[in-house]
Design an enzyme around this catalytic site. Sequence first.
Site, PDB file in Angstrom:
ATOM      1  N   MET A   1       0.815  -1.216   0.000  1.00  0.00           N
ATOM      2  CA  MET A   1       0.000   0.000   0.000  1.00  0.00           C
ATOM      3  C   MET A   1       0.847   1.263   0.000  1.00  0.00           C
ATOM      4  O   MET A   1       0.379   2.325   0.403  1.00  0.00           O
ATOM      5  CB  MET A   1      -0.933  -0.005   1.215  1.00  0.00           C
ATOM      6  CG  MET A   1      -1.929  -1.152   1.229  1.00  0.00           C
ATOM      7  SD  MET A   1      -3.158  -1.017  -0.094  1.00  0.00           S
ATOM      8  CE  MET A   1      -4.217   0.248   0.603  1.00  0.00           C
ATOM      9  N   SER A   2       2.083   1.194  -0.473  1.00  0.00           N
ATOM     10  CA  SER A   2       2.949   2.375  -0.431  1.00  0.00           C
ATOM     11  C   SER A   2       2.487   3.474  -1.380  1.00  0.00           C
ATOM     12  O   SER A   2       2.861   4.630  -1.216  1.00  0.00           O
ATOM     13  CB  SER A   2       4.393   1.988  -0.753  1.00  0.00           C
ATOM     14  OG  SER A   2       4.537   1.586  -2.098  1.00  0.00           O
TER      15      SER A   2
ATOM     16  N   GLU B   1      14.505  -6.645  -5.536  1.00  0.00           N
ATOM     17  CA  GLU B   1      13.104  -6.280  -5.422  1.00  0.00           C
ATOM     18  C   GLU B   1      12.657  -5.390  -6.582  1.00  0.00           C
ATOM     19  O   GLU B   1      13.441  -4.620  -7.137  1.00  0.00           O
ATOM     20  CB  GLU B   1      12.851  -5.537  -4.109  1.00  0.00           C
ATOM     21  CG  GLU B   1      13.175  -6.345  -2.857  1.00  0.00           C
ATOM     22  CD  GLU B   1      12.225  -7.518  -2.667  1.00  0.00           C
ATOM     23  OE1 GLU B   1      11.050  -7.388  -3.077  1.00  0.00           O
ATOM     24  OE2 GLU B   1      12.645  -8.536  -2.096  1.00  0.00           O
TER      25      GLU B   1
ATOM     26  N   LYS C   1       6.923   3.366  -7.406  1.00  0.00           N
ATOM     27  CA  LYS C   1       7.073   4.607  -6.658  1.00  0.00           C
ATOM     28  C   LYS C   1       7.010   5.791  -7.624  1.00  0.00           C
ATOM     29  O   LYS C   1       7.058   5.622  -8.852  1.00  0.00           O
ATOM     30  CB  LYS C   1       8.410   4.650  -5.910  1.00  0.00           C
ATOM     31  CG  LYS C   1       8.577   3.603  -4.818  1.00  0.00           C
ATOM     32  CD  LYS C   1       7.694   3.869  -3.634  1.00  0.00           C
ATOM     33  CE  LYS C   1       7.955   2.887  -2.488  1.00  0.00           C
ATOM     34  NZ  LYS C   1       7.523   1.502  -2.820  1.00  0.00           N
TER      35      LYS C   1
END
Length: 224
Positions: A140-141, A174, A178
Amino acid sequence: MNPTLTPRQQQVFDLVQEAIERTGAPPTRAEIAAQLGFRSANAAEEHLQALARKGAIELVGGTSRGIRLKSDTLRALRSARAEDAPLPSSVMAAALSLPLVGRVAAGSPILAQEHIDQLYQVSPALFPTKPDYLLRVRGMSMRDAGILDGDLLAVQKADDARNGQIVVARLGDEVTVKRFQRTRAGIELLPENPEFQPIRIASGSNDFALEGVAVGLIRNTPLM
């Protein structure tokens, strides 16, 4: 101008459209107010509600960027942009076959066959720019950008991005989603959720690679 919209509503609509095409996400109410000179975010909200009533956009509750262009609106925009160089109707009508990327193994290409969970057939009218693949969002960033856990992010492959665009980036082992920001010291990957911290990458780092930029979203989970 769309004849059903007032001049001010058209300005708000154009701002939303431009933000989605430029960064992959709609603006917040505060950003709309600041750019168009409204006294408060409430004035922006009133215009957005009017646009939603007229069917130009859809509003999604619970997020500061919960604004969506409707599929028929996107289809009209694509047609308008294509007027100078029209494509055959069979091409425009054909569904896109997009691979859905699941877990990505460390150090391997994001579109490697072992990462493809399935193929999705989707209408090209859903996106202002043609994507190359779908990525399932984890976490949920990016909540306040309207990007939730389980959503399918439409991504166009790219090895560079403009400040403010939502990107898919590889950080070591990863893959993360973003907002991109280039600084004098390097690159910052910014979340859209105050519970998460920015990620800072020094210039020349070998642990960072840009995999693509967001060009749309398919909601794959119901909103609570």
